[in-house]
Design a protein around this motif. Sequence first.
Motif, PDB file in Angstrom:
ATOM      1  N   PRO A  87      -0.482 -14.856 -11.222  1.00 24.30           N
ATOM      2  CA  PRO A  87      -0.707 -13.566 -10.600  1.00 24.30           C
ATOM      3  C   PRO A  87      -2.172 -13.250 -10.335  1.00 24.30           C
ATOM      4  CG  PRO A  87       0.796 -13.368 -12.451  1.00 24.30           C
ATOM      5  CD  PRO A  87       0.236 -14.748 -12.476  1.00 24.30           C
ATOM      6  N   TRP A 115     -10.497  -4.064 -14.476  1.00 27.89           N
ATOM      7  CA  TRP A 115      -9.894  -3.306 -13.380  1.00 27.89           C
ATOM      8  C   TRP A 115      -9.787  -1.825 -13.749  1.00 27.89           C
ATOM      9  CZ3 TRP A 115      -9.279  -3.713  -8.457  1.00 27.89           C
ATOM     10  CH2 TRP A 115      -8.291  -3.026  -7.786  1.00 27.89           C
ATOM     11  N   PHE A 124     -10.032   7.110 -10.497  1.00 29.39           N
ATOM     12  CA  PHE A 124      -8.583   6.973 -10.499  1.00 29.39           C
ATOM     13  C   PHE A 124      -8.066   7.003 -11.931  1.00 29.39           C
ATOM     14  CE2 PHE A 124      -9.723   4.557  -6.604  1.00 29.39           C
ATOM     15  CZ  PHE A 124      -9.164   5.451  -5.719  1.00 29.39           C
ATOM     16  N   TRP A 128      -2.863   3.213 -15.574  1.00 24.65           N
ATOM     17  CA  TRP A 128      -1.715   2.646 -14.883  1.00 24.65           C
ATOM     18  C   TRP A 128      -1.536   1.173 -15.184  1.00 24.65           C
ATOM     19  CZ3 TRP A 128      -2.458  -1.381 -11.676  1.00 24.65           C
ATOM     20  CH2 TRP A 128      -3.756  -1.570 -11.198  1.00 24.65           C
ATOM     21  N   ALA A 246       1.701   7.339 -10.180  1.00 24.73           N
ATOM     22  CA  ALA A 246       1.882   6.580  -8.936  1.00 24.73           C
ATOM     23  C   ALA A 246       2.504   5.213  -9.185  1.00 24.73           C
ATOM     24  CB  ALA A 246       0.575   6.441  -8.159  1.00 24.73           C
ATOM     25  N   SER A 266      12.739 -10.624  -0.910  1.00 24.75           N
ATOM     26  CA  SER A 266      12.880 -11.471  -2.090  1.00 24.75           C
ATOM     27  C   SER A 266      12.883 -10.604  -3.325  1.00 24.75           C
ATOM     28  CB  SER A 266      11.730 -12.461  -2.168  1.00 24.75           C
ATOM     29  OG  SER A 266      10.529 -11.760  -2.328  1.00 24.75           O
TER      30      SER A 266
ATOM     31  N   VAL B 129     -10.591  -1.146  -3.417  1.00 29.66           N
ATOM     32  CA  VAL B 129     -10.363  -0.125  -4.444  1.00 29.66           C
ATOM     33  C   VAL B 129      -9.771   1.131  -3.794  1.00 29.66           C
ATOM     34  CG1 VAL B 129     -11.478   1.314  -6.184  1.00 29.66           C
ATOM     35  CG2 VAL B 129     -12.186  -1.059  -5.899  1.00 29.66           C
ATOM     36  N   GLN B 132      -6.023   1.874  -3.353  1.00 28.67           N
ATOM     37  CA  GLN B 132      -5.245   2.509  -4.422  1.00 28.67           C
ATOM     38  C   GLN B 132      -4.665   3.847  -3.983  1.00 28.67           C
ATOM     39  OE1 GLN B 132      -4.427   2.253  -7.649  1.00 28.67           O
ATOM     40  NE2 GLN B 132      -4.269   4.378  -8.288  1.00 28.67           N
ATOM     41  N   ARG B 133      -5.462   4.605  -3.224  1.00 27.13           N
ATOM     42  CA  ARG B 133      -5.009   5.946  -2.822  1.00 27.13           C
ATOM     43  C   ARG B 133      -3.850   5.870  -1.847  1.00 27.13           C
ATOM     44  NH1 ARG B 133      -8.822   9.556  -4.552  1.00 27.13           N
ATOM     45  NH2 ARG B 133     -10.966   8.811  -4.692  1.00 27.13           N
ATOM     46  N   GLY B 136      -0.953   2.817  -3.554  1.00 21.63           N
ATOM     47  CA  GLY B 136      -0.502   2.897  -4.938  1.00 21.63           C
ATOM     48  C   GLY B 136      -1.054   1.725  -5.731  1.00 21.63           C
ATOM     49  N   PRO B 137      -0.899   1.798  -7.043  1.00 26.99           N
ATOM     50  CA  PRO B 137      -1.551   0.796  -7.898  1.00 26.99           C
ATOM     51  C   PRO B 137      -0.973  -0.603  -7.764  1.00 26.99           C
ATOM     52  CG  PRO B 137      -0.177   2.273  -9.192  1.00 26.99           C
ATOM     53  CD  PRO B 137      -0.222   2.835  -7.816  1.00 26.99           C
ATOM     54  N   HIS B 138       0.331  -0.699  -7.645  1.00 28.43           N
ATOM     55  CA  HIS B 138       0.933  -2.035  -7.633  1.00 28.43           C
ATOM     56  C   HIS B 138       0.535  -2.816  -6.387  1.00 28.43           C
ATOM     57  CE1 HIS B 138       3.832  -5.235  -8.280  1.00 28.43           C
ATOM     58  NE2 HIS B 138       4.205  -5.085  -7.026  1.00 28.43           N
ATOM     59  N   SER B 140      -1.893  -2.221  -4.233  1.00 34.48           N
ATOM     60  CA  SER B 140      -3.332  -2.428  -4.099  1.00 34.48           C
ATOM     61  C   SER B 140      -3.793  -3.559  -5.018  1.00 34.48           C
ATOM     62  CB  SER B 140      -4.113  -1.146  -4.373  1.00 34.48           C
ATOM     63  OG  SER B 140      -3.859  -0.687  -5.666  1.00 34.48           O
ATOM     64  N   MET B 141      -3.171  -3.647  -6.185  1.00 31.82           N
ATOM     65  CA  MET B 141      -3.498  -4.745  -7.099  1.00 31.82           C
ATOM     66  C   MET B 141      -3.063  -6.084  -6.507  1.00 31.82           C
ATOM     67  SD  MET B 141      -4.883  -5.402  -9.953  1.00 31.82           S
ATOM     68  CE  MET B 141      -4.901  -6.478 -11.373  1.00 31.82           C
ATOM     69  N   ARG B 142      -1.915  -6.109  -5.870  1.00 31.58           N
ATOM     70  CA  ARG B 142      -1.435  -7.355  -5.263  1.00 31.58           C
ATOM     71  C   ARG B 142      -2.371  -7.793  -4.125  1.00 31.58           C
ATOM     72  NH1 ARG B 142       0.290 -10.774  -5.516  1.00 31.58           N
ATOM     73  NH2 ARG B 142       2.126 -11.162  -4.257  1.00 31.58           N
ATOM     74  N   PHE B 144      -5.484  -7.103  -3.994  1.00 33.22           N
ATOM     75  CA  PHE B 144      -6.704  -7.568  -4.676  1.00 33.22           C
ATOM     76  C   PHE B 144      -6.522  -9.005  -5.165  1.00 33.22           C
ATOM     77  CE2 PHE B 144     -10.206  -7.739  -7.589  1.00 33.22           C
ATOM     78  CZ  PHE B 144     -11.148  -6.907  -7.016  1.00 33.22           C
ATOM     79  N   GLU B 145      -5.368  -9.293  -5.721  1.00 33.96           N
ATOM     80  CA  GLU B 145      -5.097 -10.665  -6.179  1.00 33.96           C
ATOM     81  C   GLU B 145      -5.180 -11.649  -5.011  1.00 33.96           C
ATOM     82  OE1 GLU B 145      -1.896  -9.028  -9.414  1.00 33.96           O
ATOM     83  OE2 GLU B 145      -1.221 -10.400  -7.853  1.00 33.96           O
ATOM     84  N   ILE B 200       1.948  -5.620   2.421  1.00 32.95           N
ATOM     85  CA  ILE B 200       1.907  -4.164   2.611  1.00 32.95           C
ATOM     86  C   ILE B 200       3.144  -3.701   3.399  1.00 32.95           C
ATOM     87  CG2 ILE B 200       0.657  -2.268   3.719  1.00 32.95           C
ATOM     88  CD1 ILE B 200      -1.939  -3.921   3.203  1.00 32.95           C
ATOM     89  N   ARG B 203       6.239  -4.073   1.311  1.00 33.72           N
ATOM     90  CA  ARG B 203       6.112  -3.535  -0.051  1.00 33.72           C
ATOM     91  C   ARG B 203       6.372  -4.621  -1.108  1.00 33.72           C
ATOM     92  NH1 ARG B 203       3.739  -0.070   2.129  1.00 33.72           N
ATOM     93  NH2 ARG B 203       4.011   2.170   1.977  1.00 33.72           N
ATOM     94  N   ASP B 204       5.732  -5.756  -0.933  1.00 32.39           N
ATOM     95  CA  ASP B 204       5.804  -6.856  -1.899  1.00 32.39           C
ATOM     96  C   ASP B 204       7.224  -7.415  -2.028  1.00 32.39           C
ATOM     97  OD1 ASP B 204       4.823  -8.715  -3.633  1.00 32.39           O
ATOM     98  OD2 ASP B 204       4.658  -7.375  -5.347  1.00 32.39           O
ATOM     99  N   ARG B 205       7.977  -7.347  -0.955  1.00 33.58           N
ATOM    100  CA  ARG B 205       9.330  -7.895  -1.006  1.00 33.58           C
ATOM    101  C   ARG B 205       9.521  -8.954   0.073  1.00 33.58           C
ATOM    102  NH1 ARG B 205      13.157  -5.665  -4.085  1.00 33.58           N
ATOM    103  NH2 ARG B 205      12.534  -3.851  -5.302  1.00 33.58           N
TER     104      ARG B 205
END
Lengths: 266, 344
Positions: A87, A115, A124, A128, A246, A266, B129, B132-133, B136-138, B140-142, B144-145, B200, B203-205
């Motif tokens: 990840p 992070w 923020f 989370w 969120a 998926s 960064v 995020q707004r 959302g966090p999930h 935006s983190m993906r 970033f990865e 995006i 939605r990560d699907r």
Amino acid sequence: MSHHARIKRPHLTRTAPNRGWAGIFGSEEPAGNSPAADRIGTGVGLGYRVIEEYIQLGQNAAQAFSAAMPQGWPTPPLGGMPGAGAPFGAAGAGGWASDAGPMFDEFTRNWLQMWQQWLSWYGFPANWAGAEGGNGTGASAAEAPPFEATHQPGAPRSHAGREAATSDLRVRVQLDTSQRTDCAVDLRACSGTPALNELRAPDPDLPRLADCRIDFEAGEWVIRISIPDDQPDAVYSGVIVDEVTALPQGTVWVRIGAAEPHTGAS
Amino acid sequence: MAEPSSVLVASILGEYGAATRKELERVLESGEPRRHLYEPAADYPRRGGRMLRPSICIAATRAFGGRMDEAIHSAVSLELMHNAFLVHDDIEDESDLRRGEPTLHAKHGVPVALNVGDGLLVMGLTPLVENQRRLGPHLSMRVFEEALRMARESVEGQAIELGWREDNALDLVEADYLEMILKKTCWYTILYPLRIGALIGRRDRFELDRLIRFGFFLGAAFQIQDDLLNLIGDADRYGKELAGDLFEGKRTLMMIHALQQSGTADRKIVGEVLGKPREERSEGEVRWLRQWMDASGSIEYGREFAHGLAGAALHEFESAFEAVPDSRDRRFLEALPTWVLERA
């Protein structure tokens, strides 16, 4: 009976179909047998070899990573590329194999702390990342469940779908619609103040289902979605998020008419 | 009536490029130290450019069901990182021209340019960064990865290429070249913007690996065509010095092919020329290299190779995007393999 000679198709000089890449951009040269086609075919074959080897490296890395992962961690969602199962970016193929668990733990912990710190600088909420339950943020969402609540034309407009509850989550779906509609809910958690975002189709030009909400009533979560009569056939989806943190908590799908669910999910 | 594909590509590049530039200006805020950081940092982004990467990012997001405003931060981030890479690449390659003007280090010196490149990278992180707004966090983190992954692949690819020059490698084969550009070019030019668009929009699907073959073939065709334009392009439209790759001793596909076609005597000469530092390589030697490539049939070989890869990209598009409904953005992505060969 006519004595005229029967019209025949002219004899073709080629003996095999014209297949190949050379003519794809309008070259008039027959593609199948020319030296150029051979060279192009070789180049394309080489390209496939390189990319397939690269994908194989990723699958090996993902398998090694998956085998070494502690219990409770999500299975790497993708096996196609080096680092794809990790990840937090790329890892050399095989690099995870020997000590992936402890190394990953340490890496993840440090990364999440960094992070969180970063987010706190930007104002923020900093809680989370940890609230993901320690399973990292790279976890892929669950498989889209089969469509569960179904509404057929002719049925009363207000339709109470069947429960889609997990062991400790009771969920009811109410669809206000005159169209044939299926609905599915994937709710992994539900706490705090959940909100259901508007549902949208893969085609951005289609109108969204904005009249939707989730409420807690009499010990169960109730999802209400109102579908206009002229809403185009499609599969619409929306995310349930906690309004405070969120954090995503689940997803709702609605299929209107005979729209095919997208197979790319998926 | 549907737009012809060349018009569609130009139109979307213009439209999404303008949206990206507008947001870019907000991020490229002026401050102090102005003369040695913020002004030079804004230099490359303001020189123009096609905005191909942000446009792919936005188009992929929309094709997969998202909105432009959800992709704009990621698009701006990518453009800033791209410009950071360009500043550092120009130093590493000792290039003189970028987008028709002197390179940043030629104008300001290597130390300032290096720091500006670092600054652009940091500025490129800020929009991620800000994601995020909106995401959302999930998500935006993906994203970033994915950015981390892209950056790592790109620097690994750059290291491979620099290593070849450092070691004066003469025994490379086409597969070596393809592996190098997969990392150096394909990831950040095509794969990364496509992947975050799908991420995006869906939605990560969406299984992002479904995009890799299309992204690889398209990126490889793009890079080979770019290398060809460096040898045979129109100097005014190309924006970089013609034959600059020969001055820099780059191991392009054409160079690798010509080396394979050559006898011992020619290989010895080429080895001596490429083994020199750039400043010692004369114009006469570069001219000889160029003629040697022509005589080896390497230009034509490169052109055919690029066409083949673009064809493979077209073929792979269908399986990568079969679950994506028809839209203007999908048609734009589908038109890119043809466009990379047509651009001058």
